[in-house]
Design an enzyme around this catalytic site. Structure first.
Site: not given
Ligand code: GLN
Length: 537
Positions: A88, A163, A187
């Protein structure tokens, strides 16, 4: 040989050792698939062809030397030696980009290796490139990336989740057998679920966060993506363990049994006998798609038939997960993101020559709307007048959420099973205008981060032709039993017809006229419908 990209990492490792394939050939096969199909997917922000081939050659040399030295040396090779992997784009690799999906980090070159990257390099893994993500990992669809959205290979008009959507899509598309993501509220698990792959969020403190662009430091964990439990366990083993450069990384030993999950399906399935599985009633949330609920109930039913004891439990504070997460995570983010000031990293606007004015312009143009929303929410919650009312209160509720889980472990359960996501992959654009709808995507994953627990998502069949993920949640440091349970589920479903299916629209990505997700978004904005894919709605 058949297409080597369809192999699991452990199968690749066996062929590398027997000399039936070279890491160079393996790497070349993955690189060319990624390069050919990335236009239609936008899963990769950068592909490191030359570096990857050089790393592959170095791995081939190590393997050849081991082969000359004999069986013991060959067995001592790291299981990831010569195996391709994606990272990532918030994992620092010395000399490479780490945009975190943000414009503000455009042009930034990492001057050092993150611990995760250093451990993978030591193992001899081949880093193919960096994958797309929501800006600073804030999002559930990869649409908040400053570099355009990623498409889901099961249906190119849909999101891959987020994400870590680029990593999930790359693994699902056979561009790499393995990838690294981060999970702050879901994510890793949510995109794994939506792309039909395996993703693990380890116990908080299991993997060093050193060199990873921070979002919410008390929630962030790094973890693996793979196409089966064994490969995910191998990658977790490679990156886990205490690191002096991250004070929150735990001295907890990393079990070597992670490298020895059952090879036979029957042996794997036998693990289920007598295991106690909790099914939390609050996780079958309102708004959950019936097809998703059905697959989860079937999966748990199959485990029960194989000898597990399933009981319904209550996690009464589940409902507060979302509200407390959206105070704590933005609060920590507002603090972590203060460092992007236009002086030290990447993008800057120094046109006025006056520090404060340039600072405001840099952050104004460098951050996207979702990141600004979080910074404002977080700054507000931490401000003197509201700290007690919001931040402190949220921390107290966080303790209650953790206590719900503690009670389940105290009652003797081995694991909790739940849906990963209330819905299958949704359409590109469907939730971008409604932040709360987007936030609700993680209702079933957020509480696990709040409690610091390990959790994972594994494929559990399809609903309307799209992947459904089964979430397995464990007690702190119980990754090994969590993975044995996942492997057992693979064992009992090894002959299910959906296991052999490849992402339904992957072949379309070979066609250079298939629109990219960026082009789809443009067309959506201008009101035209996107041709070339679709069919599930
Ligand atoms: N969707 C959640 C957020 O927007 C979790 C994102 C993540 O786990 N990095 O914060």
């Amino acid at each position: 040989m058949a297409d080597p990209t369809r192999l699991r990492a452990h199968e690749m490792a066996a062929l590398l050792r027997s000399g039936e394939i070279s890491s160079r050939a393996l790497t070349e096969a993955h690189l060319s698939a990624a390069e050919r199909q990335n236009h239609a997917l936008n899963a990769w922000l950068v592909i490191y062809r030359e570096n990857a081939l050089a790393q592959a050659d170095a791995a081939d040399k190590r393997i050849a030397e081991a082969r000359r030295a004999g069986t013991a040396a060959l067995n001592a090779l790291h299981p990831l030696c010569g195996i391709p992997i994606a990272l990532k784009d918030l994992v620092s690799v010395k000399g490479g980009q780490a945009t975190a999906g943000s414009k503000i980090l455009k042009g930034y070159i990492a001057p050092f290796d993150s611990t995760v990257a250093a451990r993978l390099k030591d193992a001899g893994a081949v880093i193919l490139g960096k994958t797309n993500m929501d800006e600073f990992a804030m999002g559930s669809s990869t649409e908040h990336s400053a570099y355009g959205p990623t498409a889901n290979p099961w249906d190119l008009t849909r999101v891959p989740g987020g994400s870590s959507g680029g990593s999930a899509a790359a693994v699902a598309s056979f561009h790499t057998p393995l990838a690294i993501g981060t999970d702050t509220g879901g994510s890793i698990r949510q995109p794994a679920s939506m792309c039909g792959v395996v993703g693990i969020k380890p116990t908080y403190g299991r993997v060093s966060r050193y060199g990873i662009v921070a979002f919410a430091s008390s929630l962030d964990q790094i973890g693996p993506f793979a196409r089966d439990a064994r490969d995910a366990a191998t990658l977790l083993h490679a990156v886990a363990g205490r690191d002096d450069r991250d004070a929150t990384s735990a001295p907890e030993p990393v079990p070597t049994e992670l490298l020895g999950l059952a090879t036979s399906d029957d042996e794997a399935a036998a693990y289920l006998k007598g295991k106690r599985i909790a099914l939390p009633k609050e996780y079958f949330v309102e708004g959950m798609e019936p097809g998703v609920a059905a697959r989860i109930r079937e999966a748990v039913g199959a485990m029960e038939q194989a000898g597990a004891r399933v009981e319904e439990v209550s996690l009464p504070h589940t409902d507060y997960g979302l509200a407390t997460y959206y105070i704590i995570a933005p609060a920590e983010a507002s603090s972590n993101l203060a460092r992007f000031d236009g002086v030290r990293y990447g993008y800057n606007d120094r046109s006025s020559g006056e520090f404060i004015a340039d600072y405001i312009k840099t952050r104004g143009a460098g951050f996207g709307p979702e990141v600004k929303r979080r910074i404002m929410l977080g700054t507000y919650a931490l401000s003197a007048g509201y700290y007690d009312a919001y931040y402190l209160k949220a921390q107290k509720v966080r303790t209650l959420i953790k206590a719900d889980f503690d009670a389940v472990w105290a009652a003797g359960f081995d694991a909790i099973c739940a849906p990963t996501s209330p819905t299958v992959a949704f359409s590109l654009g469907a939730r971008t205008e409604d932040p709360v709808a987007m936030y609700l995507s993680d209702a079933c994953t957020l509480p696990i981060n709040m409690a610091g627990l390990p959790g994972m998502s594994i494929p559990a069949g399809l609903s309307d032709g799209l992947p459904v993920g089964l979430q397995i949640i464990g007690a702190p440091w119980s990754e090994l039993s969590m993975l044995r349970l996942a492997r057992a589920y693979e064992g009992i479903t090894a002959r299910a017809p959906w296991r052999d299916l490849e992402p339904a629209e992957l072949q379309l990505t070979d066609d250079p006229t298939t629109p990219s997700p960026i082009e789809r978004k443009e067309r959506q904005k201008s009101g035209a419908s996107a041709p070339g894919a679709g069919g599930h709605s």
